[in-house]
Design a protein around this motif. Structure first.
Motif, PDB file in Angstrom:
ATOM      1  N   ASN A 211      -3.852   8.134 -33.677  1.00 33.40           N
ATOM      2  CA  ASN A 211      -3.241   7.945 -34.995  1.00 33.40           C
ATOM      3  C   ASN A 211      -1.812   7.448 -34.776  1.00 33.40           C
ATOM      4  N   PRO A 212      -1.388   6.351 -35.396  1.00 37.14           N
ATOM      5  CA  PRO A 212      -2.188   5.533 -36.323  1.00 37.14           C
ATOM      6  C   PRO A 212      -3.164   4.619 -35.597  1.00 37.14           C
ATOM      7  N   HIS A 213      -3.807   3.749 -36.352  1.00 35.40           N
ATOM      8  CA  HIS A 213      -4.814   2.810 -35.846  1.00 35.40           C
ATOM      9  C   HIS A 213      -5.954   3.526 -35.113  1.00 35.40           C
ATOM     10  N   PRO A 214      -6.760   4.326 -35.837  1.00 37.76           N
ATOM     11  CA  PRO A 214      -7.896   5.015 -35.222  1.00 37.76           C
ATOM     12  C   PRO A 214      -8.891   4.026 -34.630  1.00 37.76           C
ATOM     13  N   GLN A 215      -9.652   4.516 -33.658  1.00 37.88           N
ATOM     14  CA  GLN A 215     -10.517   3.633 -32.869  1.00 37.88           C
ATOM     15  C   GLN A 215     -12.004   3.933 -33.020  1.00 37.88           C
ATOM     16  N   THR A 216     -12.376   4.860 -33.889  1.00 36.89           N
ATOM     17  CA  THR A 216     -13.766   5.322 -33.893  1.00 36.89           C
ATOM     18  C   THR A 216     -14.622   4.788 -35.030  1.00 36.89           C
ATOM     19  N   TYR A 217     -14.078   3.886 -35.858  1.00 36.44           N
ATOM     20  CA  TYR A 217     -14.913   3.284 -36.904  1.00 36.44           C
ATOM     21  C   TYR A 217     -15.877   2.288 -36.275  1.00 36.44           C
ATOM     22  N   LEU A 218     -17.061   2.230 -36.848  1.00 37.56           N
ATOM     23  CA  LEU A 218     -18.060   1.241 -36.450  1.00 37.56           C
ATOM     24  C   LEU A 218     -18.800   0.796 -37.702  1.00 37.56           C
ATOM     25  N   VAL A 219     -19.160  -0.471 -37.764  1.00 32.79           N
ATOM     26  CA  VAL A 219     -20.070  -0.908 -38.813  1.00 32.79           C
ATOM     27  C   VAL A 219     -21.384  -0.172 -38.598  1.00 32.79           C
ATOM     28  N   GLY A 220     -21.784   0.607 -39.588  1.00 32.03           N
ATOM     29  CA  GLY A 220     -22.992   1.418 -39.464  1.00 32.03           C
ATOM     30  C   GLY A 220     -22.711   2.894 -39.262  1.00 32.03           C
ATOM     31  N   GLY A 221     -21.449   3.278 -39.134  1.00 30.29           N
ATOM     32  CA  GLY A 221     -21.142   4.704 -38.955  1.00 30.29           C
ATOM     33  C   GLY A 221     -19.858   4.933 -38.202  1.00 30.29           C
ATOM     34  N   MET A 222     -19.891   5.881 -37.282  1.00 38.57           N
ATOM     35  CA  MET A 222     -18.711   6.235 -36.504  1.00 38.57           C
ATOM     36  C   MET A 222     -19.089   6.370 -35.034  1.00 38.57           C
ATOM     37  N   ALA A 223     -18.080   6.273 -34.184  1.00 31.32           N
ATOM     38  CA  ALA A 223     -18.285   6.451 -32.745  1.00 31.32           C
ATOM     39  C   ALA A 223     -17.798   7.821 -32.308  1.00 31.32           C
ATOM     40  N   THR A 224     -17.860   8.788 -33.220  1.00 27.20           N
ATOM     41  CA  THR A 224     -17.355  10.136 -32.967  1.00 27.20           C
ATOM     42  C   THR A 224     -18.535  11.031 -32.608  1.00 27.20           C
ATOM     43  N   ALA A 225     -18.763  11.218 -31.330  1.00 27.39           N
ATOM     44  CA  ALA A 225     -19.954  11.943 -30.870  1.00 27.39           C
ATOM     45  C   ALA A 225     -19.941  13.396 -31.321  1.00 27.39           C
ATOM     46  N   MET A 226     -21.127  13.879 -31.756  1.00 26.52           N
ATOM     47  CA  MET A 226     -21.316  15.269 -32.182  1.00 26.52           C
ATOM     48  C   MET A 226     -22.319  15.954 -31.266  1.00 26.52           C
ATOM     49  N   ASP A 227     -22.007  17.171 -30.844  1.00 23.56           N
ATOM     50  CA  ASP A 227     -22.960  17.951 -30.059  1.00 23.56           C
ATOM     51  C   ASP A 227     -22.449  19.381 -29.962  1.00 23.56           C
ATOM     52  N   GLY A 228     -23.179  20.304 -30.570  1.00 25.09           N
ATOM     53  CA  GLY A 228     -22.758  21.703 -30.558  1.00 25.09           C
ATOM     54  C   GLY A 228     -22.850  22.355 -29.202  1.00 25.09           C
ATOM     55  N   ASN A 229     -23.557  21.737 -28.256  1.00 26.48           N
ATOM     56  CA  ASN A 229     -23.736  22.326 -26.927  1.00 26.48           C
ATOM     57  C   ASN A 229     -23.006  21.555 -25.839  1.00 26.48           C
ATOM     58  N   GLU A 230     -22.273  20.525 -26.223  1.00 19.72           N
ATOM     59  CA  GLU A 230     -21.621  19.675 -25.236  1.00 19.72           C
ATOM     60  C   GLU A 230     -20.104  19.778 -25.400  1.00 19.72           C
ATOM     61  N   PRO A 231     -19.429  20.428 -24.463  1.00 19.89           N
ATOM     62  CA  PRO A 231     -17.978  20.617 -24.599  1.00 19.89           C
ATOM     63  C   PRO A 231     -17.178  19.326 -24.595  1.00 19.89           C
ATOM     64  N   ASP A 232     -17.740  18.252 -24.036  1.00 18.54           N
ATOM     65  CA  ASP A 232     -17.016  16.985 -23.987  1.00 18.54           C
ATOM     66  C   ASP A 232     -17.217  16.136 -25.241  1.00 18.54           C
ATOM     67  N   ALA A 233     -18.079  16.549 -26.143  1.00 19.34           N
ATOM     68  CA  ALA A 233     -18.279  15.811 -27.387  1.00 19.34           C
ATOM     69  C   ALA A 233     -17.024  15.910 -28.252  1.00 19.34           C
ATOM     70  N   VAL A 234     -16.734  14.844 -28.989  1.00 17.67           N
ATOM     71  CA  VAL A 234     -15.545  14.850 -29.849  1.00 17.67           C
ATOM     72  C   VAL A 234     -15.643  15.956 -30.883  1.00 17.67           C
ATOM     73  N   ASN A 236     -17.368  19.379 -31.608  1.00  9.77           N
ATOM     74  CA  ASN A 236     -18.079  20.535 -31.079  1.00  9.77           C
ATOM     75  C   ASN A 236     -17.483  21.784 -31.723  1.00  9.77           C
ATOM     76  N   PRO A 237     -18.027  22.961 -31.465  1.00  7.64           N
ATOM     77  CA  PRO A 237     -17.506  24.167 -32.129  1.00  7.64           C
ATOM     78  C   PRO A 237     -16.003  24.383 -31.938  1.00  7.64           C
ATOM     79  N   GLU A 238     -15.500  24.078 -30.753  1.00  8.95           N
ATOM     80  CA  GLU A 238     -14.058  24.262 -30.508  1.00  8.95           C
ATOM     81  C   GLU A 238     -13.228  23.347 -31.406  1.00  8.95           C
ATOM     82  N   ARG A 239     -13.677  22.095 -31.560  1.00  9.92           N
ATOM     83  CA  ARG A 239     -12.940  21.144 -32.406  1.00  9.92           C
ATOM     84  C   ARG A 239     -13.064  21.533 -33.887  1.00  9.92           C
TER      85      ARG A 239
END
Length: 571
Positions: A211-234, A236-239
């Motif tokens: 921020n500013p100029h975020p990098q995770t927008y994509l045509v069709g959705g977002m590049a923000t990975a989700m995974d409740g079991n993966e600590p390296d996902a953007v 996750n429960p900690e985030r």
């Protein structure tokens, strides 16, 4: 009759020149001039539509994510792409955070100094300031010791002769009305707001990559990975826990500091609920979909038009009725400069015909601005938080009505008082309080989806250009902090052939059109009182109430231009 020139108007994004005619110490006419050229639309021609958002968000260095969102929506509309629910939620969180963040910055760091005399804070009794603070809020930082510490910091700053932006205020101006103790309260919260806005921006950094100029927008959705079991996902429960904490802290500040401060300061300037009314027409695209952005019925912010300050009717809005004039703008249309063009057929053909700056006066009978003149059904509109608040109020939104009515009751004012300079300020605080509450709900939705294994955040079905139609057009919109934002894209043979953005400050700051109708700034300044025309603080109050972003409306192209400070020229 005197003409007063303020150039450049400071504490905004970009460069803006305001000229007003004054008679009997009141503004009788006004002209708004954007003094820079915007060429982003030309830069986008010939590019891959999937990267348009990366370039479009460079329209501004502050309003970055709003242009990214409108841009991806425009391309998705053209290609017929629906985004997954998780992507829509993440977009809502990023945009909602930008909304609250922007409103806090506007009130404390861009606009408060029009109402607060910093020098009087040095004369305040910290004990009395503490009493005032505790009478309006239960914010914990309200002791006499705390305010004495703030006062000592300001005194040390004065003694160092390193006043920065505090060095060029209109201190001592007779239009300032706050007692010393309220000035000290406002200065203390100005400093606190610096920390609040910095911390709250972390929400955008987490979900946007930066921020500013975020990098995770994509045509069709977002590049923000989700995974409740993966600590390296953007995400996750900690985030999720971090996002909730950041939002909780911001919500406390909005409810216990921002809103009480607005009401406290407004109480000393109640006459400003009469000034700055403007054109009286309000436009809202609507936004924050609970589902598809193609279904306005599911928008948190309702879509609609209010005409002539009539809250009894919210008129439907069709983006096809938007057009732009260049009659008094330094552009030209192939069909002539008296016509209006829909943005999907819009042109960006610059043709400067004005004087070389610095200069005394604009030729306001001819072209005098780099900003175009948008119209809806041929009529000028005001956009922004006030428009959104009024449309939601008139639409019967229970939450908006409850907060608006409570705020007006504290000030003993009717709803019509919102049509004003101070009304715009109040509307921002009202919107921030509503939005910061909605953010927690969106984070909870995201968390619930993730806990049930729904982690889809991008629709790649039409990512391959070979699946695209040969020719298509799209419209992307967003209710940005400053108002209704629209991006129009035309795609042919897999490339952008035309791109137009009509931004909130274009709606509000635009010059007269072919019929001589004033834009929102120009109309709102009429009748503004000036105690001292050589120090037109009152002009700044109304212009700043719109939170101008001229960087969005125009872009600079003048390699050898002079850099000169704000001045008022009275002749």
């Amino acid at each position: 009759m005197a003409r007063v020139v303020v150039d450049p108007v400071t504490r905004i994004e970009g460069h803006l020149r305001i000229e007003v005619e004054v008679e009997g110490n009141k503004v009788t006419d006004a002209w708004s001039s954007g003094t820079m050229f915007r060429g982003i639309e030309q830069i986008l021609r010939g590019r891959d539509p999937r990267e348009a958002w990366i370039w479009a968000q460079r329209i501004c260095g502050v309003c970055t994510t709003v242009h990214a969102l409108a841009s991806v929506r425009a391309v998705e509309d053209a290609l017929g792409i629906e985004v997954p629910e998780n992507a829509n939620i993440v977009r809502n969180i990023i945009a909602g955070t930008q909304n609250v963040h922007d409103h806090i910055i506007h009130f404390y760091h861009l606009h408060a100094l029009d109402w607060v005399d910093v020098t009087l804070a040095l004369k305040a009794d910290p004990a009395k300031t503490s009493q005032i603070a505790q009478s309006i809020s239960d914010w914990p930082k309200s002791s006499a010791t705390y305010f004495k510490g703030v006062q000592d910091r300001v005194k040390a700053l004065v003694a160092s002769n390193q006043l920065s932006l505090f060095s060029s205020g209109d201190w001592g101006h007779p239009a300032y009305k706050l007692p010393p103790e309220v000035n000290l309260l406002a200065v203390a919260h100005y400093i606190e707001a610096l920390d609040v806005q910095r911390e709250f921006a972390r929400v955008q950094a987490v979900l946007g990559g930066k921020n500013p100029h975020p990098q995770t927008y994509l045509v069709g959705g977002m590049a923000t990975a989700m995974d409740g079991n993966e600590p390296d996902a953007v995400i996750n429960p900690e985030r999720i826990t971090l996002l909730n904490q950041l939002i909780t802290n911001a919500r406390a500040f909005v409810q216990q500091v921002y809103m009480p401060d607005v009401l406290a300061i407004a109480g000393f300037y109640k006459e400003w609920f009469q000034y700055g009314q403007g054109i009286g027409n309000y436009m809202v695209y609507g936004d924050y979909a609970n589902g598809s952005v193609k279904d306005p019925a599911g928008f948190m912010i309702p879509r609609g038009i209010i005409r002539g300050r009539d809250l009894s009717t919210v008129h439907p809005l069709d983006p096809q009725h938007v057009s732009e004039f260049v009659t008094h703008s330094w552009y030209t249309y192939t069909e002539g400069d008296l016509v209006a063009k829909h943005p999907s057929q819009g042109e960006t053909n610059p043709r400067y015909s004005g004087p070389k700056p610095p200069f005394e006066f604009l030729n306001t009978d001819a072209k005098y601005s780099w900003v175009k003149s948008p119209r809806y059904d041929g009529v000028p509109m005001e956009v922004g938080p006030l428009a959104r608040t009024l449309v939601a109020y008139a639409s019967g939104d229970d939450q908006v009505k409850k907060i608006v009515d409570a705020a007006l009751a504290k000030l003993s004012l009717p709803p019509s008082a919102l049509y004003s300079t101070m009304g715009r300020i109040a509307a921002r605080a009202i919107e921030a309080e509503i939005m910061v509450g909605r953010l927690s709900g969106w984070v909870a939705q995201l968390d619930d989806n993730m806990s049930h294994g729904d982690v889809v955040i991008h629709n790649g079905q039409k990512w391959n250009p070979n699946s695209w139609p040969k020719s298509c057009q799209g419209f992307g919109f967003h209710e940005a902090p400053r108002g209704s934002l629209g991006h129009w894209v035309e795609i042919e043979n897999k490339k952008i052939v035309n791109y137009q953005a009509v931004v909130p400050s274009t709606w509000n700051a635009g010059p007269r059109d072919a019929q001589g109708q004033r834009g929102a700034y120009e109309s709102a300044l009429l009748g503004t009182p000036l105690i001292d025309p050589e120090r037109p603080l009152e002009v700044l109050r109304t212009v700043h109430s719109f939170d101008p972003c001229m960087a969005c409306a125009v872009h600079v192209v003048q390699a050898n231009g002079d850099n000169y400070g704000r001045k008022a020229l009275v002749i």
